[in-house]
Design a protein around this motif. Structure first.
Motif, short mmCIF file in Angstrom:
data_model
loop_
_atom_site.label_atom_id
_atom_site.label_comp_id
_atom_site.label_asym_id
_atom_site.label_seq_id
_atom_site.Cartn_x
_atom_site.Cartn_y
_atom_site.Cartn_z
N ALA A 260 1.47 -3.22 -9.64
CA ALA A 260 1.11 -3.76 -8.34
C ALA A 260 1.89 -5.04 -8.09
CB ALA A 260 -0.39 -4.04 -8.26
N HIS A 261 1.85 -5.53 -6.86
CA HIS A 261 2.38 -6.84 -6.51
C HIS A 261 1.20 -7.81 -6.45
CE1 HIS A 261 6.06 -4.74 -5.32
NE2 HIS A 261 6.63 -5.90 -5.13
N TRP A 262 0.76 -8.29 -7.59
CA TRP A 262 -0.34 -9.22 -7.59
C TRP A 262 0.14 -10.62 -7.21
CZ3 TRP A 262 -0.16 -6.21 -12.37
CH2 TRP A 262 -1.07 -5.13 -12.35
N ASP B 238 0.83 -1.21 0.00
CA ASP B 238 0.00 0.00 0.00
C ASP B 238 0.86 1.26 0.00
OD1 ASP B 238 -2.26 -1.59 0.07
OD2 ASP B 238 -2.57 -1.38 2.23
N VAL B 239 1.96 1.22 0.75
CA VAL B 239 2.82 2.40 0.83
C VAL B 239 3.47 2.71 -0.53
CG1 VAL B 239 4.89 3.37 1.91
CG2 VAL B 239 3.26 2.08 3.29
N VAL B 240 3.96 1.69 -1.21
CA VAL B 240 4.58 1.90 -2.52
C VAL B 240 3.53 2.39 -3.53
CG1 VAL B 240 5.67 0.74 -4.48
CG2 VAL B 240 6.48 0.31 -2.16
N ALA B 241 2.34 1.84 -3.46
CA ALA B 241 1.28 2.30 -4.36
C ALA B 241 0.98 3.78 -4.13
CB ALA B 241 0.02 1.47 -4.17
N GLU B 242 0.96 4.20 -2.88
CA GLU B 242 0.63 5.58 -2.55
C GLU B 242 1.77 6.54 -2.87
OE1 GLU B 242 0.56 7.49 1.67
OE2 GLU B 242 -1.47 6.71 1.28
N ARG B 243 2.99 6.12 -2.64
CA ARG B 243 4.13 7.04 -2.74
C ARG B 243 4.83 7.00 -4.10
NH1 ARG B 243 6.67 9.07 1.94
NH2 ARG B 243 5.45 8.77 3.85
N ALA C 83 4.46 -4.18 -13.72
CA ALA C 83 4.16 -2.87 -14.28
C ALA C 83 4.13 -2.99 -15.80
CB ALA C 83 5.20 -1.83 -13.86
N SER C 84 3.39 -2.11 -16.43
CA SER C 84 3.34 -2.06 -17.88
C SER C 84 4.43 -1.14 -18.41
CB SER C 84 1.97 -1.56 -18.35
OG SER C 84 1.81 -0.19 -18.02
#
Length: 354
Positions: free
Chosen positions: A233-235, A217-222, A280-281
């Motif tokens: 994402a880390h799916w 969540d932190v990496v997604a936000e920052r 990531a794309s």
């Protein structure tokens, strides 16, 4: 990101080196030593000619499956694709998300540096000072955050230990901790360097300790949010979205001769970590380099980066600020050095110094 099968592929890639004060956590390419090209420099060759030659390189690359995206100003201005995004699946596109391997270490490093700046602690602070409850007190007192970032901590441990069933149990960063927490240090911290996936898992756990939130969540936000990365994402490997590429590998299981291509899923943890394995794309990574250029990510490196990641069925390259203001992203869902070879050939086309 590496795995028990990686050493064969890793021999084709230079090791991680520093870029503008950053010790890039993936397998870094020579661009990191050469320095960034100015975005105002005129193109070495016209776009039309350059794009045709990129297309020819991709078409002639034996066994390549993936995409080469040429970006400028945060937009994909040319895409060359080959192979399929999954066995029997469609051709990959700029929006296909690929496993990045160790490229994710760069995102981890950005967040660590952001937290240090915001919370007022130095990168030379010991782990013990920031995480007093770390289960191995002797190690925590001996190592600094900078040493973890630069692979000079001596933290060791195989985060890919065990068989496919064991790797399938690795769903959170905490799940990785028993694989290395009780290992003694490999050497006196700071005395030399040794690539450490376990050290970057530890940095991710530190992020969770300092924020009291999930690393993902932190990496997604920052990082992902401010950079406009909408397909990153880390799916989990058992719940990949339809637009995520599935890898294949010719690397054999230990003790088994190489065979025909097979799925690489059994070589992956259930979910990637702060050491690698996120997705990531190409379009997202073009936007990421532009975010570096526009300084939208605090504590991030300059856009002239060269970063790579690889493991069985995974090979990802980011090359920023090449001549003509071009950014080059090469993503493959086959074994290294498939993407790296193409990236090096493209650098030669542009006259970029190694």
């Amino acid at each position: 990101m590496s795995s028990p099968s990686l050493p064969r592929a890793a021999r084709h890639m230079p090791r991680a080196i520093a870029v503008g004060g950053f010790a890039i956590g993936g397998l870094a390419l020579p661009l990191a030593l050469a320095g960034a090209q100015s975005v105002s420099q005129p193109p070495a060759i016209p776009d039309s000619q350059f794009f045709r030659r990129v297309d020819s390189l991709v078409a002639a690359a034996p066994g390549f499956s993936g995409v080469v995206a040429i970006g400028r100003g945060g937009v994909v201005v040319h895409l060359a694709a080959a192979g399929t995004s999954a066995p029997g699946g469609p051709s990959p596109t700029a929006e296909t998300a690929f496993n990045l391997g160790s490229v994710n270490k760069l995102f981890t490093q950005i967040v660590v540096r952001q937290l240090a700046a915001e919370q007022g602690w130095s990168l030379d602070t010991t782990l013990a000072a920031l995480w007093p409850q770390y289960p191995n007190a002797a190690v925590a007192r001996a190592i600094t955050i900078r040493q973890l970032l630069t692979h000079r901590s001596g933290v060791q441990g195989n985060i890919f230990a065990g068989d496919s069933a064991a790797r399938a149990s690795l769903r959170t960063l905490q799940d990785f901790l028993p694989l290395f927490v009780n290992e003694p240090l490999q050497f006196t911290p700071g005395s030399r360097d040794a690539y450490s996936n376990a050290g970057y898992v530890l940095l991710g756990l530190l992020i969770e300790q300092r924020t009291q939130r999930s690393y993902f969540d932190v990496v997604a936000e920052r990082v992902y949010g401010p950079a406009g990365m909408t397909r990153s994402a880390h799916w989990r490997r058992d719940s990949l979205p339809a637009f995520a590429a599935r890898g294949s590998t010719r690397d054999a299981e230990p003790g088994v001769p190489p065979t025909a291509p097979r799925s690489n899923m059994a070589t992956l943890p259930a979910r990637g970590s702060s050491a690698g394995g996120g997705y990531a794309s190409a379009a997202d990574l073009v936007r990421f380099v532009q975010a570096l250029r526009e300084r939208r990510l605090p504590q991030a490196p300059p856009p002239g980066i060269g970063v790579a990641g690889g493991s069985p069925g995974v090979n990802a390259i980011i090359e920023g600020d090449l001549p003509g203001g071009r950014d080059v992203i090469v993503l493959a869902n086959v074994d290294p050095p498939a993407a790296e070879r193409l990236a090096q050939a493209i650098r030669r086309l542009l006259g970029a110094a190694d």
